[in-house]
Scaffold this active site. Structure first.
Site, PDB file in Angstrom:
ATOM      1  N   LYS A 178      -0.290   2.517  -4.380  1.00 23.66           N
ATOM      2  CA  LYS A 178      -0.883   3.674  -4.699  1.00 23.66           C
ATOM      3  C   LYS A 178      -0.582   4.003  -6.205  1.00 23.66           C
ATOM      4  O   LYS A 178      -1.304   4.876  -6.626  1.00 23.66           O
ATOM      5  CB  LYS A 178      -0.141   4.793  -3.693  1.00 23.66           C
ATOM      6  CG  LYS A 178      -0.752   4.599  -2.356  1.00 23.66           C
ATOM      7  CD  LYS A 178      -2.145   4.904  -2.143  1.00 23.66           C
ATOM      8  CE  LYS A 178      -2.859   5.016  -0.875  1.00 23.66           C
ATOM      9  NZ  LYS A 178      -2.719   3.507  -0.130  1.00 23.66           N
ATOM     10  N   ASN A 195       2.566  -2.841   6.271  1.00 15.92           N
ATOM     11  CA  ASN A 195       2.613  -2.211   4.981  1.00 15.92           C
ATOM     12  C   ASN A 195       4.139  -1.939   4.934  1.00 15.92           C
ATOM     13  O   ASN A 195       4.549  -0.853   5.489  1.00 15.92           O
ATOM     14  CB  ASN A 195       1.832  -0.860   4.948  1.00 15.92           C
ATOM     15  CG  ASN A 195       1.984  -0.024   3.589  1.00 15.92           C
ATOM     16  OD1 ASN A 195       2.317  -0.432   2.460  1.00 15.92           O
ATOM     17  ND2 ASN A 195       2.188   1.290   3.913  1.00 15.92           N
ATOM     18  N   GLY A 197       0.884  -1.118  -0.036  1.00 19.47           N
ATOM     19  CA  GLY A 197       0.060  -0.072  -0.010  1.00 19.47           C
ATOM     20  C   GLY A 197       0.974   1.380   0.011  1.00 19.47           C
ATOM     21  O   GLY A 197       0.472   2.425   0.446  1.00 19.47           O
ATOM     22  N   ASP A 250      -8.677   6.693   2.044  1.00 20.13           N
ATOM     23  CA  ASP A 250      -7.647   7.445   2.767  1.00 20.13           C
ATOM     24  C   ASP A 250      -7.116   8.711   1.816  1.00 20.13           C
ATOM     25  O   ASP A 250      -7.186   8.735   0.669  1.00 20.13           O
ATOM     26  CB  ASP A 250      -6.571   6.583   3.286  1.00 20.13           C
ATOM     27  CG  ASP A 250      -6.046   5.747   1.979  1.00 20.13           C
ATOM     28  OD1 ASP A 250      -6.936   5.331   1.407  1.00 20.13           O
ATOM     29  OD2 ASP A 250      -4.909   5.717   1.816  1.00 20.13           O
ATOM     30  N   ASP A 251      -6.557   9.784   2.544  1.00 15.25           N
ATOM     31  CA  ASP A 251      -5.911  10.729   1.841  1.00 15.25           C
ATOM     32  C   ASP A 251      -6.825  11.466   0.759  1.00 15.25           C
ATOM     33  O   ASP A 251      -6.541  11.477  -0.399  1.00 15.25           O
ATOM     34  CB  ASP A 251      -4.764  10.195   1.155  1.00 15.25           C
ATOM     35  CG  ASP A 251      -3.738   9.574   2.212  1.00 15.25           C
ATOM     36  OD1 ASP A 251      -3.933   9.802   3.411  1.00 15.25           O
ATOM     37  OD2 ASP A 251      -2.680   9.039   1.961  1.00 15.25           O
ATOM     38  N   TYR A 299      -8.479   7.612   9.500  1.00 20.42           N
ATOM     39  CA  TYR A 299      -8.100   6.322   9.773  1.00 20.42           C
ATOM     40  C   TYR A 299      -7.014   6.128  10.958  1.00 20.42           C
ATOM     41  O   TYR A 299      -6.327   5.288  11.368  1.00 20.42           O
ATOM     42  CB  TYR A 299      -7.262   5.646   8.627  1.00 20.42           C
ATOM     43  CG  TYR A 299      -6.323   6.623   8.084  1.00 20.42           C
ATOM     44  CD1 TYR A 299      -5.200   6.994   8.566  1.00 20.42           C
ATOM     45  CD2 TYR A 299      -6.643   7.390   6.772  1.00 20.42           C
ATOM     46  CE1 TYR A 299      -4.124   7.989   8.029  1.00 20.42           C
ATOM     47  CE2 TYR A 299      -5.574   8.134   6.372  1.00 20.42           C
ATOM     48  CZ  TYR A 299      -4.521   8.452   6.625  1.00 20.42           C
ATOM     49  OH  TYR A 299      -3.626   9.363   6.166  1.00 20.42           O
ATOM     50  N   ASP A 335       8.346   4.905   2.822  1.00 17.78           N
ATOM     51  CA  ASP A 335       7.955   5.755   1.332  1.00 17.78           C
ATOM     52  C   ASP A 335       8.045   7.340   1.582  1.00 17.78           C
ATOM     53  O   ASP A 335       8.043   8.203   0.920  1.00 17.78           O
ATOM     54  CB  ASP A 335       6.796   5.300   0.604  1.00 17.78           C
ATOM     55  CG  ASP A 335       5.584   5.188   1.730  1.00 17.78           C
ATOM     56  OD1 ASP A 335       5.771   5.473   2.689  1.00 17.78           O
ATOM     57  OD2 ASP A 335       4.615   4.956   0.667  1.00 17.78           O
TER      58      ASP A 335
END
Length: 723
Positions: free
Chosen positions: A53, A306, A22, A129-130, A174, A278
């Site tokens: 993503k 993740n 993810g 999310d985001d 989240y 990341d």
């Protein structure tokens, strides 16, 4: 609830355990994912959540169906997961631009998931999310809140797919830091808990408040603007991409999970970012899964890690998660020994790490290239037999094999987001101590022997890193090496610079201890725009993991005034006593500058400076444009020729806490400029021979040279410079 791993008994849900892909960045290859399934089956994990993503059709172009070629790849991947008894969960992220109230949009979402279902997938996930929390006008007319809109679409899709056994929902709030005002009072989470169908699991990340201001509820719009700008780039922050009170949680407590479970009316599934990297291209995490008590297991629907973007360095993260999942709260099922310092009866992170490294070493030592060999062979001109060097020729190069200790060191250097490994922590502490006590390296004091001993130990630790790098570089499995190479090359360079710096502090020179100068090689400093920006920021690095990180100290230099007399005297006396455990056996002859620093003679106008930091005065530089009064004061006979060439006298002193030589150099530079302006043609200073610290300082200035003065006491030397 079923025990972690394996198939659940009829009528119960099995504990979800495994990996979520993810992160932002280059997705893993199909071959790497198949290898992951093999590992999960071997280690007892059961789930893979497909959510990269940067798969356009997962997020940005979620409406688009997969092409025939893409479909073939997904079909093969889903089949591979099934062969290894791993549940393949397909995730889709429509939240960037979906209009929840538009039936055509919902139909497009169903059509996309129907296509994936035709590939053989039976488990799904909707991720929100985001994304922006502000609904469009059409959605505002149709739904009373953002949560109601998401829940309505999620329930509809869940029913359309036949209410699959595994269906995961990732909320926009989240983690606790995103909940307004908190988890227990969040209207968003209460709506999710009350309206989301009970067969749907909710993803969550962990615990504690985020330190980034952008994640606070009052900055929600600013956070979204940042995300939408960053998602077009490779380096979008992963700590803004997944669900818990903290997105990258240091610890997850039973109490925090009980709180969110009460609101959501179901046990959450943890999406754990403890090994995600990341958000920082210079970091990678290979420490063990930890700070999640096994008491959590019966209170969760599952745990998915993740991990790092790089596939092969995730061996430890996934292996230790599998060990944790096999444990039970009372430790009855754990075959992992527990250290004395660890409180969890069911799981020991250090023991789990040892088990993982033992297995990982075998992968390092197995070649991934057909025909590769550690032993170099050469064919002669006559027939292809192995080359054998002559008696006076160079022997064949034979790579030393990688060891378990090398891997322990590797994981110590690249440990976890909130802590360094033991060796890395020790190296930072030793470097900090050696830097703060560098004055002891140049002066024969009681601390000098300790400094040199610790410098040797630090040098040995640096050499161990270099040797680890060399053996790792020669490991047969090149795939693992290539994922690690940028990181180990960077740490080797950084450690090498620290090693050279400490040697320079100790007075060593030569290629192995290259001095820090104003024109370094490109490999001698952190480069690029990022490096330039960091060097311009005050106190950058104050978020470092090192308990007492070296800060960028701001020093100020100002003109001396009569009110500074007592502070100058205090520094003068303090530096006289540095390293003295007892009184000297006999009185020492005074220096010309002693009467100046002690306040018996006032410095010349505009020829006195003091140095200050955030604590207070930490140094001074004083001068007499005419040194004759000082010579008269201590009854020192000095020839007229000396005063002709060097009529002025200077003295400088800084406290040991000033480890950076730059402020002292700037201070002496300003002072010499003032003396030159007075018309003086030269300046000299007197030093005691055993004051290696100040002798070294004047020597490194480059302009001061030893000066012969007749009648000078034997333990005093003079240095002068022309102006």
């Amino acid at each position: 609830m079923a025990a972690p791993g394996g198939r659940a008994p009829a009528g119960t849900k099995r504990f979800i355990s495994g990996v979520v892909e993810g992160f932002y960045g280059r997705p893993w290859t199909m071959e790497q994912r198949t290898e992951l399934f093999e590992r999960e089956q071997k280690w007892g994990l059961n789930t893979y959540l497909y959510a990269p993503k940067d798969d356009y059709k997962h997020r940005m172009y979620w409406r688009d169906l997969y092409t025939a070629e893409e479909a073939g790849q997904l079909i093969a991947l889903i089949s591979a997961a099934e062969r290894h008894d791993v549940e393949f969960v397909y995730a889709i992220s429509p939240g960037l631009d979906i209009t929840f109230s538009n039936p055509k949009e919902v139909a497009a979402l169903k059509r996309k998931l129907d296509q994936v279902r035709q590939f053989g997938c039976r488990s799904f996930s909707l991720l929100f999310d985001d994304i922006a929390t502000e609904m469009c006008a059409a959605d505002k007319r149709a739904f009373s809140s953002f949560a109601h809109a998401q829940v309505a679409v999620t329930n509809a899709v869940y029913r359309h797919l036949g209410e699959p056994e595994t269906f995961l929902f990732c909320p926009t709030d989240y983690c606790a830091a995103f909940c307004t005002p908190n988890v227990s009072q969040s209207s968003y989470l209460h709506t999710v808990g009350e309206k989301l169908l009970p067969g749907i699991d909710v993803l969550w990340t962990g615990e504690a408040a985020l330190t980034q201001d952008l994640t606070q509820p009052q900055h929600r719009s600013q956070r979204f603007r940042f995300i939408t700008q960053a998602t077009s780039s490779f380096f979008c922050l992963s700590y803004l991409c997944c669900p818990g009170p903290k997105v990258v949680s240091h610890k997850i407590s039973v109490e925090s999970i009980e709180e969110v479970s009460s609101v959501l009316k179901r046990a959450p599934v943890i999406w754990d970012n403890i090994h995600a990297n990341d958000y920082d291209p210079q970091r990678i995490f290979m420490g063990p899964f930890k700070d999640r008590p096994t008491e959590l297991i019966p209170k969760l629907g599952g745990v998915l890690t993740n991990p790092n973007c790089e596939f092969y360095p995730n061996f430890v993260a996934i292996h230790t998660l599998a060990t944790w999942c096999k444990a039970s709260a009372d430790g009855s099922k754990s075959n992992v020994e527990r250290g004395d310092e660890e409180q969890d009866p069911g799981y020991s992170p250090q023991r789990a790490l040892s088990l993982a490294l033992t297995d990982w070493l075998q992968e390092f030592l197995s070649t991934d290239q057909p025909g590769a060999s550690l032993q170099k062979e050469r064919s002669d001109d006559t027939g292809g037999s192995s080359y054998v060097p002559g008696l006076e020729e160079n022997p064949l190069y034979t790579a030393e094999p990688l060891t378990l200790d090398d891997l322990r060191l590797l994981t110590d250097l690249f440990h976890l987001p909130y802590e360094h490994g033991p060796t890395a922590g020790t190296m930072l502490q030793e470097l900090d101590w050696l830097k703060r006590h560098s004055w002891a390296a140049a002066a024969e004091t009681d601390t000098t022997a300790e400094w040199r001993c610790r410098a040797q130990q630090f040098d040995a630790m640096c050499e161990a890193v270099v040797q680890m790098f060399n053996r790792l570089s020669n490991a047969p499995n090149r795939s693992i090496l290539y994922d690690l190479y940028d990181y180990i090359c960077d740490i080797k360079s950084g450690v090498g610079l620290a090693q050279a710096y400490v040697k320079t502090l100790g007075g060593e020179s030569g290629p192995s201890a290259q001095r820090m100068n104003d024109d370094p090689e490109p490999w001698g400093f952190r480069g690029g725009l990022s490096g330039e920006i960091q060097r311009m920021l005050p106190c950058h690095g104050n978020r470092d993991l090192f308990r007492h990180p070296p800060m960028t100290v701001v020093y100020s230099i100002r003109q001396y005034s009569t009110k500074d007399k007592l502070e100058v005297l205090r520094i003068f006396r303090e530096m006289q006593s540095v390293g003295e455990g007892k009184a000297p056996p006999m009185p020492q002859p005074p220096l010309l500058c002693d009467c100046l620093a002690a306040g018996e003679i006032s410095p010349s106008p505009q020829c006195a400076l003091v140095l200050e930091d955030d604590i207070g005065m930490c140094g001074y530089a004083l001068a007499l444009t005419d040194a004759k009064p000082a010579a008269t004061k201590i009854q020192r006979a000095v020839s007229a020729s000396v005063f002709k060439d060097f009529p002025s006298l200077v003295t400088i002193q800084v406290l040991p806490r000033v480890t950076d030589p730059s402020p002292a150099k700037r201070m002496i530079g300003q002072l010499l400029s003032s003396i030159r302006s007075s018309g003086s043609r030269g300046v000299f200073c007197e030093l005691r021979r055993d004051d290696r610290r100040m002798c070294d300082f004047y020597t490194k200035l480059g302009s001061f040279k030893p000066t012969q003065i007749a009648g000078l006491p034997k333990d005093i030397i003079a240095m002068g410079t022309s102006l």
